[in-house]
Write a protein that holds these residues in place. Sequence first.
Motif, mmCIF file in Angstrom:
data_model
loop_
_atom_site.group_PDB
_atom_site.id
_atom_site.type_symbol
_atom_site.label_atom_id
_atom_site.label_comp_id
_atom_site.label_asym_id
_atom_site.label_seq_id
_atom_site.Cartn_x
_atom_site.Cartn_y
_atom_site.Cartn_z
ATOM 1 N N VAL A 109 -14.333 79.058 88.347
ATOM 2 C CA VAL A 109 -14.065 80.482 88.559
ATOM 3 C C VAL A 109 -15.235 81.002 89.389
ATOM 4 O O VAL A 109 -16.352 81.118 88.882
ATOM 5 C CB VAL A 109 -13.972 81.236 87.214
ATOM 6 N N GLU A 110 -14.994 81.279 90.670
ATOM 7 C CA GLU A 110 -16.093 81.625 91.570
ATOM 8 C C GLU A 110 -15.955 83.009 92.203
ATOM 9 O O GLU A 110 -16.882 83.808 92.172
ATOM 10 C CB GLU A 110 -16.204 80.576 92.685
ATOM 11 N N SER A 111 -14.803 83.281 92.801
ATOM 12 C CA SER A 111 -14.640 84.517 93.566
ATOM 13 C C SER A 111 -14.519 85.726 92.644
ATOM 14 O O SER A 111 -14.290 85.598 91.436
ATOM 15 C CB SER A 111 -13.399 84.419 94.454
ATOM 16 N N GLY A 112 -14.675 86.907 93.240
ATOM 17 C CA GLY A 112 -14.570 88.133 92.470
ATOM 18 C C GLY A 112 -13.215 88.304 91.810
ATOM 19 O O GLY A 112 -13.130 88.693 90.632
ATOM 20 N N TRP A 113 -12.138 87.974 92.546
ATOM 21 C CA TRP A 113 -10.808 88.167 91.967
ATOM 22 C C TRP A 113 -10.548 87.165 90.837
ATOM 23 O O TRP A 113 -9.849 87.485 89.868
ATOM 24 C CB TRP A 113 -9.717 88.082 93.036
ATOM 25 N N GLU A 114 -11.159 85.963 90.936
ATOM 26 C CA GLU A 114 -10.986 84.986 89.858
ATOM 27 C C GLU A 114 -11.695 85.449 88.582
ATOM 28 O O GLU A 114 -11.183 85.244 87.473
ATOM 29 C CB GLU A 114 -11.526 83.628 90.289
ATOM 30 N N LYS A 115 -12.850 86.075 88.739
ATOM 31 C CA LYS A 115 -13.571 86.581 87.563
ATOM 32 C C LYS A 115 -12.776 87.714 86.903
ATOM 33 O O LYS A 115 -12.723 87.812 85.673
ATOM 34 C CB LYS A 115 -14.963 87.043 87.970
ATOM 35 N N LYS A 116 -12.152 88.557 87.717
ATOM 36 C CA LYS A 116 -11.292 89.611 87.170
ATOM 37 C C LYS A 116 -10.072 88.990 86.487
ATOM 38 O O LYS A 116 -9.621 89.474 85.447
ATOM 39 C CB LYS A 116 -10.848 90.559 88.284
ATOM 40 N N ALA A 117 -9.554 87.919 87.094
ATOM 41 C CA ALA A 117 -8.396 87.239 86.508
ATOM 42 C C ALA A 117 -8.741 86.659 85.142
ATOM 43 O O ALA A 117 -7.939 86.729 84.201
ATOM 44 C CB ALA A 117 -7.913 86.128 87.448
ATOM 45 N N LEU A 118 -9.944 86.091 85.019
ATOM 46 C CA LEU A 118 -10.363 85.518 83.733
ATOM 47 C C LEU A 118 -10.466 86.609 82.664
ATOM 48 O O LEU A 118 -10.028 86.421 81.520
ATOM 49 C CB LEU A 118 -11.702 84.797 83.894
ATOM 50 N N LYS A 119 -11.004 87.769 83.040
ATOM 51 C CA LYS A 119 -11.143 88.869 82.083
ATOM 52 C C LYS A 119 -9.785 89.384 81.601
ATOM 53 O O LYS A 119 -9.655 89.849 80.469
ATOM 54 C CB LYS A 119 -11.942 90.009 82.712
ATOM 55 N N SER A 120 -8.785 89.310 82.468
ATOM 56 C CA SER A 120 -7.457 89.825 82.096
ATOM 57 C C SER A 120 -6.489 88.707 81.714
ATOM 58 O O SER A 120 -5.279 88.923 81.631
ATOM 59 C CB SER A 120 -6.872 90.651 83.243
ATOM 60 N N SER A 121 -7.027 87.497 81.475
ATOM 61 C CA SER A 121 -6.164 86.370 81.096
ATOM 62 C C SER A 121 -5.543 86.612 79.730
ATOM 63 O O SER A 121 -6.018 87.424 78.933
ATOM 64 C CB SER A 121 -6.965 85.063 81.093
ATOM 65 N N LEU A 122 -4.446 85.916 79.463
ATOM 66 C CA LEU A 122 -3.688 86.081 78.225
ATOM 67 C C LEU A 122 -3.829 84.834 77.355
ATOM 68 O O LEU A 122 -3.976 83.723 77.873
ATOM 69 C CB LEU A 122 -2.208 86.314 78.534
ATOM 70 N N VAL A 123 -3.775 85.018 76.049
ATOM 71 C CA VAL A 123 -3.889 83.886 75.130
ATOM 72 C C VAL A 123 -2.556 83.672 74.424
ATOM 73 O O VAL A 123 -2.041 84.571 73.770
ATOM 74 C CB VAL A 123 -5.008 84.110 74.088
ATOM 75 N N PHE A 124 -2.000 82.493 74.589
ATOM 76 C CA PHE A 124 -0.762 82.104 73.920
ATOM 77 C C PHE A 124 -1.112 81.278 72.692
ATOM 78 O O PHE A 124 -1.795 80.262 72.807
ATOM 79 C CB PHE A 124 0.126 81.286 74.856
ATOM 80 N N GLU A 125 -0.658 81.707 71.544
ATOM 81 C CA GLU A 125 -0.907 80.970 70.308
ATOM 82 C C GLU A 125 0.294 80.077 70.006
ATOM 83 O O GLU A 125 1.380 80.562 69.705
ATOM 84 C CB GLU A 125 -1.149 81.942 69.154
ATOM 85 N N LEU A 126 0.082 78.779 70.087
ATOM 86 C CA LEU A 126 1.139 77.811 69.782
ATOM 87 C C LEU A 126 0.841 77.240 68.395
ATOM 88 O O LEU A 126 0.154 76.236 68.252
ATOM 89 C CB LEU A 126 1.186 76.711 70.837
#
Length: 207
Positions: A109-126
């Motif tokens: 995760v390097e670019s600015g948009w990737e860091k924003k993407a990580l912060k807004s990522s979703l967690v799926f509980e299986l």
Amino acid sequence: MKKLKPGAIDIESLFERFLQECKEREAEVIKEALYVIESYKGMLVGGWAIALYSKGIRKPTPQDIDFKVLSSQVKPLTEELKGHGFRLLRSNGWLIFEKDGQHVDIGLVESGWEKKALKSSLVFELSRLKVKLRVIAPEYLVVSKLFAGRGKDYLDVTFLIKSGSLNLEKAKELINKNMYLLDYLEEFKSLVLLAENLREDKIRLLF
């Protein structure tokens, strides 16, 4: 990060069927890889993310385990994967690990948009698989696929649109905010039209 439990899209059944269709050892290694990466600050991207959001239109495959992590996580994750018998095959921008023929690809995760993407990522509980999958949000997934720019990436974007899992206006907003993607906005609008007007089998023939 928002936590999502399997519901309408029945992702647990999707992945259980996928693992049942894999060879026994292949399924064991895939589950082992997921148990390792779930505790690190990163997110699933690529084909598995598309499979999670596309409601079965795009099935997961063993080749699609792509995980992006912060740079601080690379060394401990690498050491843990090696401790579980995964060997580093090559480094070509991604770290490609392998165990018994099963690959796991680790990116940064390097670019600015990737860091924003990580912060807004979703967690799926299986729960039945006893694993949590942190996954890039669908709108950021579109951005990553447009950057990749291959025919199969456009196909994935079209399936994602067709699934109804994508907030179209939010995706357009993210594209508009990224100067490197402005040329792709019309392409994205064309993919929206394809998804809205063609059946899955017809879409597959176009890419």
